[in-house]
Motif scaffolding. Structure first.
Motif, PDB file in Angstrom:
ATOM      1  N   ASN A  40       0.821  -1.207   0.000  1.00 49.66           N
ATOM      2  CA  ASN A  40       0.000   0.000   0.000  1.00 49.66           C
ATOM      3  C   ASN A  40       0.864   1.270   0.000  1.00 49.66           C
ATOM      4  O   ASN A  40       0.353   2.363   0.172  1.00 49.66           O
ATOM      5  CB  ASN A  40      -0.977  -0.002   1.178  1.00 49.66           C
ATOM      6  CG  ASN A  40      -0.295   0.056   2.526  1.00 49.66           C
ATOM      7  OD1 ASN A  40       0.928   0.014   2.614  1.00 49.66           O
ATOM      8  ND2 ASN A  40      -1.082   0.131   3.575  1.00 49.66           N
ATOM      9  N   LEU A  42       3.095   2.145   2.172  1.00 47.59           N
ATOM     10  CA  LEU A  42       3.537   2.479   3.518  1.00 47.59           C
ATOM     11  C   LEU A  42       4.531   1.430   4.000  1.00 47.59           C
ATOM     12  O   LEU A  42       4.656   0.363   3.396  1.00 47.59           O
ATOM     13  CB  LEU A  42       2.337   2.530   4.474  1.00 47.59           C
ATOM     14  CG  LEU A  42       1.263   3.566   4.167  1.00 47.59           C
ATOM     15  CD1 LEU A  42       0.064   3.382   5.092  1.00 47.59           C
ATOM     16  CD2 LEU A  42       1.823   4.977   4.296  1.00 47.59           C
ATOM     17  N   ASP A  55       4.773   6.295   7.070  1.00 48.77           N
ATOM     18  CA  ASP A  55       4.922   6.706   5.670  1.00 48.77           C
ATOM     19  C   ASP A  55       6.371   7.088   5.379  1.00 48.77           C
ATOM     20  O   ASP A  55       7.229   7.089   6.262  1.00 48.77           O
ATOM     21  CB  ASP A  55       3.939   7.831   5.304  1.00 48.77           C
ATOM     22  CG  ASP A  55       4.199   9.138   6.019  1.00 48.77           C
ATOM     23  OD1 ASP A  55       5.316   9.355   6.565  1.00 48.77           O
ATOM     24  OD2 ASP A  55       3.283   9.977   6.037  1.00 48.77           O
ATOM     25  N   ASN A  59       6.133   9.736   9.243  1.00 50.74           N
ATOM     26  CA  ASN A  59       4.918   9.908  10.044  1.00 50.74           C
ATOM     27  C   ASN A  59       4.271   8.551  10.307  1.00 50.74           C
ATOM     28  O   ASN A  59       4.016   7.792   9.362  1.00 50.74           O
ATOM     29  CB  ASN A  59       3.900  10.799   9.321  1.00 50.74           C
ATOM     30  CG  ASN A  59       4.474  12.162   9.028  1.00 50.74           C
ATOM     31  OD1 ASN A  59       5.035  12.809   9.895  1.00 50.74           O
ATOM     32  ND2 ASN A  59       4.341  12.599   7.781  1.00 50.74           N
ATOM     33  N   THR A  61       1.378   6.446  10.538  1.00 52.46           N
ATOM     34  CA  THR A  61      -0.005   6.564  10.054  1.00 52.46           C
ATOM     35  C   THR A  61      -0.946   5.612  10.787  1.00 52.46           C
ATOM     36  O   THR A  61      -2.116   5.912  10.946  1.00 52.46           O
ATOM     37  CB  THR A  61      -0.082   6.308   8.537  1.00 52.46           C
ATOM     38  OG1 THR A  61       0.438   5.002   8.278  1.00 52.46           O
ATOM     39  CG2 THR A  61       0.728   7.339   7.765  1.00 52.46           C
ATOM     40  N   ILE A  62      -0.429   4.477  11.189  1.00 49.71           N
ATOM     41  CA  ILE A  62      -1.185   3.509  11.968  1.00 49.71           C
ATOM     42  C   ILE A  62      -0.297   3.108  13.142  1.00 49.71           C
ATOM     43  O   ILE A  62       0.748   2.485  12.944  1.00 49.71           O
ATOM     44  CB  ILE A  62      -1.577   2.278  11.123  1.00 49.71           C
ATOM     45  CG1 ILE A  62      -2.447   2.707   9.937  1.00 49.71           C
ATOM     46  CG2 ILE A  62      -2.302   1.239  11.985  1.00 49.71           C
ATOM     47  CD1 ILE A  62      -2.755   1.609   8.950  1.00 49.71           C
ATOM     48  N   ASN A  75      -8.825  -2.105   0.249  1.00 53.88           N
ATOM     49  CA  ASN A  75      -8.592  -1.019   1.204  1.00 53.88           C
ATOM     50  C   ASN A  75      -8.824  -1.443   2.664  1.00 53.88           C
ATOM     51  O   ASN A  75      -8.990  -0.605   3.526  1.00 53.88           O
ATOM     52  CB  ASN A  75      -9.430   0.221   0.872  1.00 53.88           C
ATOM     53  CG  ASN A  75      -8.972   1.442   1.640  1.00 53.88           C
ATOM     54  OD1 ASN A  75      -7.780   1.622   1.892  1.00 53.88           O
ATOM     55  ND2 ASN A  75      -9.900   2.285   2.028  1.00 53.88           N
ATOM     56  N   ASP A  99      -8.854   0.296   7.793  1.00 49.12           N
ATOM     57  CA  ASP A  99      -8.639   0.766   6.422  1.00 49.12           C
ATOM     58  C   ASP A  99      -7.210   1.294   6.292  1.00 49.12           C
ATOM     59  O   ASP A  99      -6.432   1.273   7.257  1.00 49.12           O
ATOM     60  CB  ASP A  99      -9.689   1.810   6.012  1.00 49.12           C
ATOM     61  CG  ASP A  99      -9.611   3.102   6.796  1.00 49.12           C
ATOM     62  OD1 ASP A  99      -8.605   3.351   7.511  1.00 49.12           O
ATOM     63  OD2 ASP A  99     -10.568   3.889   6.690  1.00 49.12           O
ATOM     64  N   ASN A 100      -6.833   1.779   5.093  1.00 52.11           N
ATOM     65  CA  ASN A 100      -5.470   2.268   4.831  1.00 52.11           C
ATOM     66  C   ASN A 100      -5.050   3.403   5.748  1.00 52.11           C
ATOM     67  O   ASN A 100      -3.862   3.630   5.957  1.00 52.11           O
ATOM     68  CB  ASN A 100      -5.347   2.747   3.383  1.00 52.11           C
ATOM     69  CG  ASN A 100      -4.878   1.656   2.459  1.00 52.11           C
ATOM     70  OD1 ASN A 100      -4.308   0.668   2.899  1.00 52.11           O
ATOM     71  ND2 ASN A 100      -5.132   1.825   1.181  1.00 52.11           N
ATOM     72  N   CYS A 101      -6.017   4.148   6.286  1.00 52.96           N
ATOM     73  CA  CYS A 101      -5.712   5.281   7.183  1.00 52.96           C
ATOM     74  C   CYS A 101      -5.606   4.845   8.636  1.00 52.96           C
ATOM     75  O   CYS A 101      -5.316   5.661   9.505  1.00 52.96           O
ATOM     76  CB  CYS A 101      -6.781   6.359   7.047  1.00 52.96           C
ATOM     77  SG  CYS A 101      -6.905   7.013   5.377  1.00 52.96           S
ATOM     78  N   GLY A 102      -5.882   3.593   8.930  1.00 53.78           N
ATOM     79  CA  GLY A 102      -5.814   3.096  10.293  1.00 53.78           C
ATOM     80  C   GLY A 102      -7.128   3.161  11.043  1.00 53.78           C
ATOM     81  O   GLY A 102      -7.200   2.786  12.208  1.00 53.78           O
ATOM     82  N   LYS A 103      -8.177   3.621  10.376  1.00 55.48           N
ATOM     83  CA  LYS A 103      -9.489   3.681  11.022  1.00 55.48           C
ATOM     84  C   LYS A 103     -10.018   2.264  11.203  1.00 55.48           C
ATOM     85  O   LYS A 103     -10.006   1.465  10.269  1.00 55.48           O
ATOM     86  CB  LYS A 103     -10.467   4.492  10.177  1.00 55.48           C
ATOM     87  CG  LYS A 103     -11.851   4.581  10.775  1.00 55.48           C
ATOM     88  CD  LYS A 103     -12.802   5.363   9.884  1.00 55.48           C
ATOM     89  CE  LYS A 103     -14.198   5.319  10.474  1.00 55.48           C
ATOM     90  NZ  LYS A 103     -15.199   5.803   9.546  1.00 55.48           N
TER      91      LYS A 103
END
Length: 182
Positions: A40, A42, A55, A59, A61-62, A75, A99-103
């Protein structure tokens, strides 16, 4: 990748991973137990025996709060948290999806997770089985089922009245039938 590379250092016989830029300057100093570029874009890392993602700018991200993070497909990735078991030296796992953003799309509270099939995943929590639709992110619990198998041709094999053994994922007794994806 993306202007950075994984750097490896050893100190006192231990290996640490970090990120450097094209000038060999630290983006992230070597603080990770493990680091690998993921599909992905990352970097999946391990720190304090837990996994997360960072990233190429350094940073996080998760955050590293999962014992395992699976591959991102559609995703979403399966996450696993170990939970203490009553037997010495054993543990059980709780499953969820991010998801990819860690949510957390589904928090890791499910005691059993089946294989993905036809865009659906079977889950179980507190002996109540349900079906998670990956596309719609909707979960439907099936209150009277004692077991639900994977989806094949739009149908799930299910059991009512039987006993599911979590230790070996075997079902004994009960009556079998099929339910559709709805």
């Amino acid at each position: 990748h993306d202007g950075c590379a994984i750097a490896v250092r050893t100190e006192n016989g231990k290996v640490y991973y970090g990120l450097i830029n094209t000038k060999s300057e630290d983006i992230l100093p070597p603080i990770f137990q493990w680091l690998k570029l993921s599909d992905n874009g990352l970097y999946k890392f391990k720190m304090t025996e837990m996994y997360g993602f960072v990233d190429s700018n350094g940073n996080i991200t998760i955050p590293n709060r999962y014992h395992r993070i699976g591959i991102f497909e559609d995703n979403l990735a399966v996450v696993t948290i170990k939970k203490e078991a009553k037997d010495y030296g054993k543990y059980s796992c709780l499953y969820g999806f991010i998801d990819n953003c860690g949510k957390e799309i589904l928090p890791p509270v499910y005691e059993n997770k089946g294989k993905k099939s036809e865009g659906k995943v079977v889950l179980m929590k507190n002996n109540i089985w349900g079906i998670f639709d990956i596309k719609t992110k909707d979960t439907r619990m099936v209150l009277h089922a004692n077991y639900i198998g994977i989806c094949k041709e739009g149908l799930f094999r299910f059991n009512v009245g039987g006993t599911f053994d979590k230790s070996n994922s075997k079902m004994t007794g009960g009556t079998w039938g099929y339910i559709n994806t709805k």
